[in-house]
Design an enzyme around this catalytic site. Structure first.
Site, PDB file in Angstrom:
ATOM      1  N   THR A 128       0.818  -1.217   0.000  1.00  0.00           N
ATOM      2  CA  THR A 128       0.000   0.000   0.000  1.00  0.00           C
ATOM      3  C   THR A 128       0.852   1.267   0.000  1.00  0.00           C
ATOM      4  O   THR A 128       1.975   1.270   0.512  1.00  0.00           O
ATOM      5  CB  THR A 128      -0.898   0.000   1.268  1.00  0.00           C
ATOM      6  N   ASP A 129       0.278   2.352  -0.512  1.00  0.00           N
ATOM      7  CA  ASP A 129       0.976   3.653  -0.469  1.00  0.00           C
ATOM      8  C   ASP A 129       1.146   4.156   0.962  1.00  0.00           C
ATOM      9  O   ASP A 129       1.972   5.035   1.227  1.00  0.00           O
ATOM     10  CB  ASP A 129       0.225   4.704  -1.311  1.00  0.00           C
ATOM     11  N   GLU A 130       0.368   3.570   1.895  1.00  0.00           N
ATOM     12  CA  GLU A 130       0.436   4.074   3.276  1.00  0.00           C
ATOM     13  C   GLU A 130       1.790   3.820   3.918  1.00  0.00           C
ATOM     14  O   GLU A 130       2.133   4.439   4.925  1.00  0.00           O
ATOM     15  CB  GLU A 130      -0.698   3.476   4.108  1.00  0.00           C
ATOM     16  N   TYR A 152      -1.318  -0.439  11.037  1.00  0.00           N
ATOM     17  CA  TYR A 152      -1.593  -1.120   9.759  1.00  0.00           C
ATOM     18  C   TYR A 152      -0.447  -0.884   8.784  1.00  0.00           C
ATOM     19  O   TYR A 152       0.129  -1.823   8.218  1.00  0.00           O
ATOM     20  CB  TYR A 152      -2.914  -0.616   9.147  1.00  0.00           C
ATOM     21  N   LYS A 156       2.425  -3.449   7.136  1.00  0.00           N
ATOM     22  CA  LYS A 156       2.621  -3.637   5.689  1.00  0.00           C
ATOM     23  C   LYS A 156       4.074  -3.320   5.307  1.00  0.00           C
ATOM     24  O   LYS A 156       4.686  -4.028   4.513  1.00  0.00           O
ATOM     25  CB  LYS A 156       1.652  -2.766   4.880  1.00  0.00           C
TER      26      LYS A 156
HETATM   27  P1  NAD Z   1     -10.026  -7.041   2.434  1.00  0.00           P
HETATM   28  O1  NAD Z   1      -9.976  -6.785   3.901  1.00  0.00           O
HETATM   29  O2  NAD Z   1     -11.258  -6.730   1.670  1.00  0.00           O
HETATM   30  O3  NAD Z   1      -9.678  -8.570   2.139  1.00  0.00           O
HETATM   31  C1  NAD Z   1      -8.703  -9.276   2.857  1.00  0.00           C
HETATM   32  C2  NAD Z   1      -8.978 -10.759   2.621  1.00  0.00           C
HETATM   33  O4  NAD Z   1      -7.940 -11.499   3.291  1.00  0.00           O
HETATM   34  C3  NAD Z   1     -10.312 -11.226   3.200  1.00  0.00           C
HETATM   35  O5  NAD Z   1     -10.977 -12.057   2.275  1.00  0.00           O
HETATM   36  C4  NAD Z   1      -9.915 -12.014   4.444  1.00  0.00           C
HETATM   37  O6  NAD Z   1     -10.819 -13.057   4.743  1.00  0.00           O
HETATM   38  C5  NAD Z   1      -8.554 -12.535   4.044  1.00  0.00           C
HETATM   39  N1  NAD Z   1      -7.694 -12.807   5.202  1.00  0.00           N
HETATM   40  C6  NAD Z   1      -7.453 -11.967   6.242  1.00  0.00           C
HETATM   41  N2  NAD Z   1      -6.629 -12.568   7.117  1.00  0.00           N
HETATM   42  C7  NAD Z   1      -6.328 -13.804   6.602  1.00  0.00           C
HETATM   43  C8  NAD Z   1      -5.516 -14.888   7.044  1.00  0.00           C
HETATM   44  N3  NAD Z   1      -4.847 -14.826   8.193  1.00  0.00           N
HETATM   45  N4  NAD Z   1      -5.424 -15.978   6.264  1.00  0.00           N
HETATM   46  C9  NAD Z   1      -6.101 -16.041   5.081  1.00  0.00           C
HETATM   47  N5  NAD Z   1      -6.907 -15.064   4.634  1.00  0.00           N
HETATM   48  C10 NAD Z   1      -7.008 -13.953   5.381  1.00  0.00           C
HETATM   49  O7  NAD Z   1      -8.769  -6.267   1.848  1.00  0.00           O
HETATM   50  P2  NAD Z   1      -8.586  -5.538   0.440  1.00  0.00           P
HETATM   51  O8  NAD Z   1      -9.079  -4.151   0.573  1.00  0.00           O
HETATM   52  O9  NAD Z   1      -9.100  -6.416  -0.632  1.00  0.00           O
HETATM   53  O10 NAD Z   1      -6.993  -5.472   0.388  1.00  0.00           O
HETATM   54  C11 NAD Z   1      -6.249  -6.553  -0.172  1.00  0.00           C
HETATM   55  C12 NAD Z   1      -4.777  -6.237  -0.074  1.00  0.00           C
HETATM   56  O11 NAD Z   1      -4.502  -5.000  -0.727  1.00  0.00           O
HETATM   57  C13 NAD Z   1      -4.268  -6.059   1.354  1.00  0.00           C
HETATM   58  O12 NAD Z   1      -2.987  -6.632   1.443  1.00  0.00           O
HETATM   59  C14 NAD Z   1      -4.216  -4.551   1.552  1.00  0.00           C
HETATM   60  O13 NAD Z   1      -3.208  -4.210   2.489  1.00  0.00           O
HETATM   61  C15 NAD Z   1      -3.849  -4.104   0.156  1.00  0.00           C
HETATM   62  N6  NAD Z   1      -4.287  -2.744  -0.221  1.00  0.00           N
HETATM   63  C16 NAD Z   1      -5.606  -2.397  -0.144  1.00  0.00           C
HETATM   64  C17 NAD Z   1      -6.003  -1.128  -0.555  1.00  0.00           C
HETATM   65  C18 NAD Z   1      -7.460  -0.707  -0.543  1.00  0.00           C
HETATM   66  O14 NAD Z   1      -7.739   0.445  -0.872  1.00  0.00           O
HETATM   67  N7  NAD Z   1      -8.401  -1.580  -0.199  1.00  0.00           N
HETATM   68  C19 NAD Z   1      -5.061  -0.213  -1.018  1.00  0.00           C
HETATM   69  C20 NAD Z   1      -3.715  -0.596  -1.069  1.00  0.00           C
HETATM   70  C21 NAD Z   1      -3.355  -1.874  -0.682  1.00  0.00           C
END
Ligand code: NAD
Length: 329
Positions: A128-130, A152, A156
């Site tokens: 993430t950009d964070e 968080y 990451k």
């Molecule tokens: P989300 O919370 O919607 O989905 C996370 C998924 O991971 C869920 O299905 C959950 O059940 C699963 N999960 C969590 N813990 C687990 C574990 N211990 N074992 C197996 N599965 C597990 O998240 P998202 O928004 O889809 O983000 C996905 C990735 O992208 C993350 O790594 C997040 O840091 C990164 N990200 C998200 C954003 C955003 O805007 N949503 C931006 C930048 C990066």
């Protein structure tokens, strides 16, 4: 020509971004099969994969990335790994940082151990950009110093470093992607856009932190998935790729767009005290992923209008959520 992707293991594929990415991979001719490993935490939902589970190319394994034996068995049977699974909500990390370190760092470590043992052809670690922390001005490129300010983002950043160390020390072909904020259908209703959309659908008030001055880059989830697929295919091992190119908006500007879509006015918006730590602005230089061919294609207003339609048409996906799961803006 990039590496053949064969059998791909996608962790967190029942979450928001992972489920969009899985659909995309299933359409790719050079992908023989996709396995989703997902613990179905409060954030995951098998319904996110709905029609995709009918594909003979898709297997779903309910399980935790902290389960070493399961991770080992699955990685062994796949040629590449795309690792989305994470605890992903900043506000939850303020009250339970330990869960973020366990899943985001130790879970990533388990996957990397297995990737090293079984010699995968690519390991894409999703970040993430964070991790760059707040920038008053300018844009962070991939070499910028990491200055995460909340648990968080710290978890990451730690997992990024662990992943890259496995490239440098053991030659695991790791690429890291760092994207800006994603929006689109099927995001959990605790995140700001679905939270505001579902509150507007219910006729409830919106709450803005501080003066609504925090700037985020809003990228459609399909655009992010386009970039992640390019990195899976053509990313250079050991490299980090920033994924941006969405629209920079303050949370107040974002609120204005949503109010416009709903034909609502500012009477329904309340200002609440800011969090102790709420980064003022994120901004990245994403020219490196553009050089791989990435071209974000989605217009923000159209993408948001479609997103609103999805929440309007799928109340079963958010209306039953307990209030405590939807109170974090
Ligand atoms: P989300 O919370 O919607 O989905 C996370 C998924 O991971 C869920 O299905 C959950 O059940 C699963 N999960 C969590 N813990 C687990 C574990 N211990 N074992 C197996 N599965 C597990 O998240 P998202 O928004 O889809 O983000 C996905 C990735 O992208 C993350 O790594 C997040 O840091 C990164 N990200 C998200 C954003 C955003 O805007 N949503 C931006 C930048 C990066």
């Amino acid at each position: 020509m990039g590496a053949q992707r064969g059998q791909v293991l996608v962790t967190g594929g029942a979450g928001f971004i992972g489920s969009h990415f899985v659909r995309r991979l299933l359409k790719a001719d050079d992908v023989a099969g996709v396995t989703v490993l997902d613990a179905l935490t409060y954030a995951g939902n098998i319904k996110n994969l709905s029609d995709a589970v009918l594909s003979p190319k898709l297997s779903f394994v309910p399980g935790n990335i902290l389960d070493k034996q399961l991770v080992d068995d699955l990685v062994q049977a796949h040629s590449s790994v795309v690792h989305f699974a994470a605890e992903s909500h900043v506000d939850r990390s303020l009250s339970n940082a330990g869960a973020f370190l366990e899943t985001n760092v130790l879970g990533t470590q388990n996957l990397l151990d297995a990737a090293r043992r079984y010699g995968v052809s690519k390991f894409v670690h999703i970040s993430t950009d964070e991790v760059y922390g707040p920038l008053e001005s300018g844009r962070a490129d991939e070499d910028a110093t990491l200055r995460p300010t909340v648990p968080y983002a710290a978890s990451k950043a730690a997992s990024d470093m662990v992943a890259l160390s496995h490239f440098h020390t053991f030659g695991v072909p790791v690429c890291v992607t760092r994207s800006s904020n994603n929006y689109g259908p099927r995001q959990h209703a605790e995140k700001i856009i679905p939270l505001f959309v579902t509150r507007l659908l219910k006729g409830h008030a919106l709450t803005l932190h501080g003066q609504g001055q925090h700037v985020r880059n809003w990228l459609h989830v399909e655009d992010n998935c386009q970039a992640v697929e390019l990195v899976l295919r053509d990313g250079v091992p050991g490299e980090v790729y920033n994924i941006g190119g969405g629209t920079d908006l303050t949370s107040k500007d974002l609120t204005a767009v949503l109010l416009r879509i709903f034909g609502a006015d500012w009477d329904c918006v309340q200002y609440i005290p800011d969090r102790t730590s709420n980064d003022i602005r994120y901004a990245m230089d994403w020219s490196k992923v553009a050089a791989l061919g990435f071209r974000p294609a989605r217009d923000l207003e159209e993408g948001l209008a479609e997103t609103v339609d999805w929440y309007r048409s799928n109340p079963d996906r958010w209306a039953p959520l307990p209030r405590k799961e939807m109170q974090h803006a």
